[in-house]
Design an enzyme around this catalytic site. Structure first.
Site, PDB file in Angstrom:
ATOM      1  N   LYS A 156      28.992  47.235  45.658  1.00  0.00           N
ATOM      2  CA  LYS A 156      27.914  47.656  46.576  1.00  0.00           C
ATOM      3  C   LYS A 156      28.491  48.432  47.761  1.00  0.00           C
ATOM      4  O   LYS A 156      28.021  49.516  48.100  1.00  0.00           O
ATOM      5  CB  LYS A 156      27.144  46.434  47.087  1.00  0.00           C
ATOM      6  N   GLU A 182      28.634  40.300  57.348  1.00  0.00           N
ATOM      7  CA  GLU A 182      29.701  40.563  56.384  1.00  0.00           C
ATOM      8  C   GLU A 182      31.054  40.128  56.961  1.00  0.00           C
ATOM      9  O   GLU A 182      31.168  39.763  58.116  1.00  0.00           O
ATOM     10  CB  GLU A 182      29.718  42.052  56.020  1.00  0.00           C
ATOM     11  N   ARG A 183      32.081  40.209  56.126  1.00  0.00           N
ATOM     12  CA  ARG A 183      33.414  39.766  56.560  1.00  0.00           C
ATOM     13  C   ARG A 183      34.012  40.760  57.555  1.00  0.00           C
ATOM     14  O   ARG A 183      33.837  41.970  57.415  1.00  0.00           O
ATOM     15  CB  ARG A 183      34.345  39.633  55.350  1.00  0.00           C
TER      16      ARG A 183
END
Length: 457
Positions: A156, A182-183
């Protein structure tokens, strides 16, 4: 100067703070600051005539009863304008890239109503990405919303970075990357990739990372949309808004809802899921002055497409691009599933009769191949009729031609990135469907740009 509205902390329960205001309650969504340590709180509920409940957008360690709180008198604001290009921000519009202060003439509230119906554009036009599988089978709408559906680790984010590259090189537009939950490692990787591709001056980054408070992750999407709206309305430019990951926005909303003690709805999601999602999605649209085209990565929990969050997100989209783990393991990149992916734009009145028919023939050929796979697995391809064998070989060549080397993955794949015009992609697929390449090996169509790059070995 108006006198500051001050209150004191009445109770602290994790990220939920109750504040007592003796004189006047702050408005809903107003930004509050704790004088002791500059912690930021957003008002969400009025409990009584003197008690407000808010959610902390920063860590709450060190807060205690009796701490003085100041009502700033306005909601969260972010900087807008040319000064924000090439910079990284958090939910408050503060720079995170250590490049000094922001040179912004204007700060805007992150809360706005969607554009009036009369100001919206009524024309449907295609937003070309330069990616064959998307432009031919699931064309994007200019000013529309596209969803990238898929489980963890199947490409993605790579698709999103490739679209930023193509937006920068093909359109004179702005790209805004919004990272929700997100990370931190991924945020840095994306920034470095965009820097290496020399697209930084046309890109803005807004991050509310995984380790931040749920309130910050819940509001960071609105910060990014506010910056995008400025370029659409004031600069009259097209904006590509990339959200990774819109599911994390829903997740953050569920956390905030749980902290506020609301009863959960289906599968533990917040009862206000549909409303909260609509508040974000309705501001992403095409107006007479410009368009915000949004591509949103959607994490699908346990690859379950009936999950309530995924279903609600799906209802807002004009294009759904589904990534398949099976295709990913077969080395077919991008791993877009041509049979599950769909687009409202694939209509003869919008894309033209030729494009519509080619896309339908591709899908039909691949669907027939899917039905024949069980017979091939049990009896072998030799047991099929000569007509069915032709369909299988044709479908395999189409599958290979749907692959494409990306600029952002050159260091991993060693393939030079390719951008393909829609007309060239349609020519290639049409020629494969007419069996012009039946004498070519299947691998000659793998990871190429236009059909002319295929070599007969």
């Amino acid at each position: 100067m108006a006198e500051e509205n001050k209150g004191t902390i009445h109770a602290v329960r994790g990220s939920v703070i109750d504040i007592y205001f003796p004189s006047a309650l702050p408005a809903i969504n107003n930004q509050l600051v704790v004088k002791e340590n500059n912690s930021v709180i957003e008002v969400l509920i009025h409990l009584s005539s003197q008690l407000a409940r808010g959610v902390a957008l920063t860590p709450t360690s060190g807060l205690s009863r009796g701490d003085e709180v100041i009502d700033l008198g306005h909601p969260l604001k972010v900087p807008v304008g040319d000064g924000v290009l090439g910079r990284i921000f958090n939910v408050f519009g503060e720079p995170l890239d250590r490049k000094g202060a922001i040179e912004a003439k204007e700060w805007r509230s992150i809360y706005h109503s969607p554009p009036a119906l009369m100001s919206m554009s009524t024309q449907s036009s295609i937003f070309e990405t330069g990616i064959k599988a998307i432009d031919v089978l699931t064309p994007l709408e200019r000013g529309g919303k596209a969803g990238l559906f898929g489980g963890a680790g199947i490409g993605k984010t790579i698709l999103i970075t490739e679209m930023i590259h193509n937006m920068s090189s093909e359109y004179a537009g702005i790209s805004i990357f919004c990272g929700i939950g997100e990370r931190i490692r991924e945020a840095e990787e994306i920034y470095r990739q965009i820097q290496d591709l020399q697209m930084l001056e046309k890109t803005i980054f807004v991050f509310g990372e995984m380790n931040e408070q749920p309130g910050a992750r819940f509001r960071v999407g609105l910060s990014a949309i506010t910056m995008a709206e400025f370029f659409r309305e004031e600069k009259k430019q097209d904006v590509l808004l990339l959200i990774d990951n819109i599911f994390r926005f829903v997740q953050a909303g569920a956390e905030v809802s749980g902290l506020l003690g609301r009863l959960p709805s289906r599968v533990g999601y917040q009862p206000t899921l549909a409303t909260e999602l609509a508040e974000v999605e309705d501001r992403i649209c095409s107006t007479k002055s410009g368009a915000i085209t949004s591509i949103q990565a959607v994490y699908v929990p346990a690859d379950d497409f009936t999950d309530p969050a995924v279903v609600h997100i799906f209802s807002h989209l004009s294009t759904s691009i589904v990534l398949s783990r099976k295709r990913f393991t077969q080395g077919l990149y991008p791993a877009i599933d041509p049979l599950q992916s769909s687009s409202k734009m694939l209509n003869p009145s919008i894309v033209g009769k030729r494009h519509y028919e080619i896309a339908n023939k591709i899908r039909q050929t691949l669907a027939e191949y899917e039905e024949l796979k069980d017979i091939i697995a049990m009896l072998g391809i030799e047991e099929l009729s000569s007509e069915d064998q032709k369909k299988v070989y044709r479908a395999r060549r189409l599958e290979k031609f749907l692959t494409q080397p990306f600029f952002t993955t050159k260091e991993f794949t060693s393939y030079e990135g390719k951008q393909v015009k829609l007309s060239d992609a349609l020519d290639g697929f049409e020629r494969i469907l007419h069996d012009e390449f039946s004498s070519f090996p299947e691998d000659s169509l793998y990871m190429i740009g236009t059909i002319d790059e295929a070599k007969k070995i």
